[in-house]
Design an enzyme around this catalytic site. Structure first.
Site, short mmCIF file in Angstrom:
data_model
loop_
_atom_site.label_atom_id
_atom_site.label_comp_id
_atom_site.label_asym_id
_atom_site.label_seq_id
_atom_site.Cartn_x
_atom_site.Cartn_y
_atom_site.Cartn_z
N GLU A 103 0.81 -1.21 0.00
CA GLU A 103 0.00 0.00 0.00
C GLU A 103 0.85 1.27 0.00
O GLU A 103 0.52 2.24 -0.68
CB GLU A 103 -0.86 -0.05 1.26
CG GLU A 103 -2.27 0.38 1.05
CD GLU A 103 -2.55 1.63 1.84
OE1 GLU A 103 -1.81 1.86 2.82
OE2 GLU A 103 -3.46 2.37 1.47
N THR A 126 2.76 -8.14 -0.91
CA THR A 126 2.85 -8.03 0.54
C THR A 126 2.45 -9.35 1.18
O THR A 126 1.45 -9.97 0.79
CB THR A 126 1.96 -6.91 1.15
OG1 THR A 126 1.84 -7.13 2.56
CG2 THR A 126 0.57 -6.85 0.57
N ASP A 128 1.23 -9.48 3.92
CA ASP A 128 0.03 -9.19 4.72
C ASP A 128 -1.27 -9.49 3.94
O ASP A 128 -2.32 -9.61 4.54
CB ASP A 128 0.01 -7.72 5.16
CG ASP A 128 1.22 -7.35 6.01
OD1 ASP A 128 1.85 -8.26 6.58
OD2 ASP A 128 1.54 -6.15 6.09
N MET A 170 3.08 -12.17 11.77
CA MET A 170 3.00 -10.79 11.28
C MET A 170 1.67 -10.57 10.56
O MET A 170 0.84 -11.46 10.46
CB MET A 170 4.16 -10.52 10.34
CG MET A 170 5.46 -10.24 11.04
SD MET A 170 6.69 -9.82 9.78
CE MET A 170 8.01 -9.26 10.81
N GLY A 171 1.52 -9.38 10.03
CA GLY A 171 0.29 -9.06 9.28
C GLY A 171 -0.14 -7.62 9.48
O GLY A 171 -1.05 -7.13 8.82
N ARG A 172 0.50 -6.96 10.43
CA ARG A 172 0.20 -5.57 10.76
C ARG A 172 -1.29 -5.37 11.03
O ARG A 172 -1.82 -6.02 11.88
CB ARG A 172 0.67 -4.68 9.62
CG ARG A 172 1.03 -3.30 10.11
CD ARG A 172 1.63 -2.48 9.04
NE ARG A 172 3.00 -2.15 9.33
CZ ARG A 172 3.87 -1.75 8.42
NH1 ARG A 172 3.51 -1.66 7.18
NH2 ARG A 172 5.08 -1.44 8.77
N ARG A 265 3.51 -21.07 27.00
CA ARG A 265 4.74 -20.53 26.41
C ARG A 265 4.38 -19.80 25.11
O ARG A 265 3.38 -20.12 24.47
CB ARG A 265 5.72 -21.65 26.07
CG ARG A 265 6.27 -22.38 27.27
CD ARG A 265 7.33 -21.55 27.98
NE ARG A 265 8.06 -22.33 28.94
CZ ARG A 265 7.70 -22.49 30.23
NH1 ARG A 265 6.61 -21.90 30.68
NH2 ARG A 265 8.44 -23.22 31.03
N ARG A 274 9.31 -13.96 6.14
CA ARG A 274 9.58 -13.18 4.92
C ARG A 274 10.78 -13.69 4.14
O ARG A 274 11.08 -13.18 3.05
CB ARG A 274 9.79 -11.71 5.29
CG ARG A 274 8.58 -11.06 5.90
CD ARG A 274 8.38 -9.65 5.41
NE ARG A 274 9.58 -8.86 5.43
CZ ARG A 274 9.75 -7.72 6.14
NH1 ARG A 274 8.75 -7.29 6.91
NH2 ARG A 274 10.86 -7.06 6.08
O1 F6P Z 1 4.11 -5.22 5.83
C1 F6P Z 1 4.85 -6.38 5.93
C2 F6P Z 1 5.36 -6.59 7.32
O2 F6P Z 1 6.06 -7.83 7.31
C3 F6P Z 1 4.30 -6.56 8.42
O3 F6P Z 1 3.60 -7.77 8.52
C4 F6P Z 1 5.17 -6.24 9.62
O4 F6P Z 1 4.44 -5.61 10.64
C5 F6P Z 1 6.18 -5.30 9.06
O5 F6P Z 1 6.29 -5.60 7.68
C6 F6P Z 1 7.54 -5.39 9.70
O6 F6P Z 1 8.35 -4.42 9.19
P1 F6P Z 1 9.93 -4.34 9.30
O7 F6P Z 1 10.49 -5.30 8.28
O8 F6P Z 1 10.23 -2.93 8.97
O9 F6P Z 1 10.28 -4.76 10.69
#
Ligand code: F6P
Length: 354
Positions: A103, A126, A128, A170-172, A265, A274
């Protein structure tokens, strides 16, 4: 010979290299020369590029990361940033720019097209999966596949110790990775940013799961809202919340242990999602959207983004893809609630034994 520049911006994800390869091979076949812009919009501001011939991308299809580097630089937030981008566009003799990103990166591409009629094409990427106007973005399938593997590994060790295990993914602001991971790993509870955590419901379901199976598994998206906790206020260059240092999995596991008395835990999979080779799905999607981007350049369809619609790869307006995030909707939430944590008592003979 006409020149196309390619850049990758924002967080990297598996599928970028196949997309670069697809774009370069198709552009070369159409008679264009390609250059790679280094480190996203930062490279366009600084005018840093590298040659990108067909031979340079030959072995990229199965590789992770981005061969061009990336950054979260926003030229609209830098003094004279957009001016420098436009000057470098001219100086490098570019006829078009293909911007691969989420985005943020595509929002900049869209603005450059609207404000200055820049010849840009967008490619959605992405992990996400939160971009509108496309069914899927590459990166998501690999990230969720890795997270499912992590979840199942956690459950194995949790079962041995009779623990509840909490996995943070992750996923924001969008819960797609947690949703798919939770469903595909058969989690006992899934926490999404689209709705606040219902602590009573979560602990009741985990108690029941633990009583049935001697283990409980929670998948939590990194930006979930835990009632009673203060929201993080720090924002990055694109106005995104910078997520808490002390992750949500750790905070949830404290609550679960306190409320249920079951040893709990937590683990954070983080950037592991990623890296590594893209899945088959992401290799194919990346390749197809990269190829289509070069075709859109050739057709002069500037201001468009490549999108997957059903089994077709098409061009859509960049404007339709940016501005609002695609988050988990109520139909998906209903499916999640049907599948996760809704199990009653066990029958004497488990399903599938006959
Ligand atoms: O937007 C992709 C993402 O992997 C999100 O899921 C995560 O919050 C963010 O990037 C992490 O960003 P950085 O690589 O800057 O730590």
């Amino acid at each position: 010979m006409k020149r196309i520049a390619i850049l990758t911006g924002g967080g990297d994800c598996p599928g970028l290299n196949p997309a670069i390869r697809g774009a370069v091979l198709q552009a070369s076949a159409l008679g264009y020369e390609c250059v790679g812009v280094l480190d996203g919009w930062k490279g366009m501001i600084e005018g840093k590029t590298r040659p990108l011939a067909a031979a340079d991308v030959e072995e990229l299809v199965g590789t992770g990361g981005t061969a061009l580097g990336t950054s979260r630089t926003n030229p609209y937030k830098k003094e004279g940033g957009t001016q420098k981008v436009l000057e470098n566009f001219q100086r490098l003799g570019l006829d078009a720019l293909v911007a691969m990103g989420g985005e943020d990166t595509l929002g900049v591409a869209n603005k450059l097209h609207k404000d200055f009629k820049a010849n840009v094409i967008g490619v959605p990427k992405t992990m996400d999966n939160d971009l509108n106007a496309t069914d899927y973005t590459f990166g998501f399938d690999t990230a969720a596949t890795i997270a499912v593997d992590a979840a199942e590994r956690l459950r194995d060790t949790g079962r041995s110790h009779k623990r509840v295990m909490v996995l943070e993914v992750m996923g924001r602001h969008a819960g797609w990775v947690a949703l798919f991971t939770g469903i595909a790993s058969g989690a006992d509870y899934v926490c999404l940013p689209e709705r606040p955590v219902d602590v009573k419901d979560m602990t009741a379901k985990l108690r029941a799961a633990h009583a049935r199976k001697g283990v409980g598994l929670v998948v939590a998206s990194e930006a979930v809202d835990i009632p009673g906790e203060k929201k993080e206020e720090k924002l990055d260059e694109f106005g995104h919340m910078i997520l808490k240092e002390r992750g949500v999995a750790e905070r949830l596991s404290e609550i679960i242990q306190r409320e249920t008395g079951i040893e709990t835990r937590s683990a954070v999979i983080g950037h592991i999602q990623r890296g590594g080779p893209p899945t088959l799905f992401d290799r194919m999607l990346g390749t197809r959207v990269g190829v289509k981007a070069a075709q859109l350049v050739h057709d002069g369809k500037f201001g468009q983004m490549v999108a997957q619609k059903g089994d077709q790869i098409v061009g859509v307006s960049l404007q339709d893809a940016v501005g609002e995030l695609k988050t988990v909707n109520k139909d998906w939430l209903a499916l999640l609630d049907t599948l996760v944590g809704a199990t009653g008592a066990r029958t004497k003979e488990p399903a599938g034994t006959r």
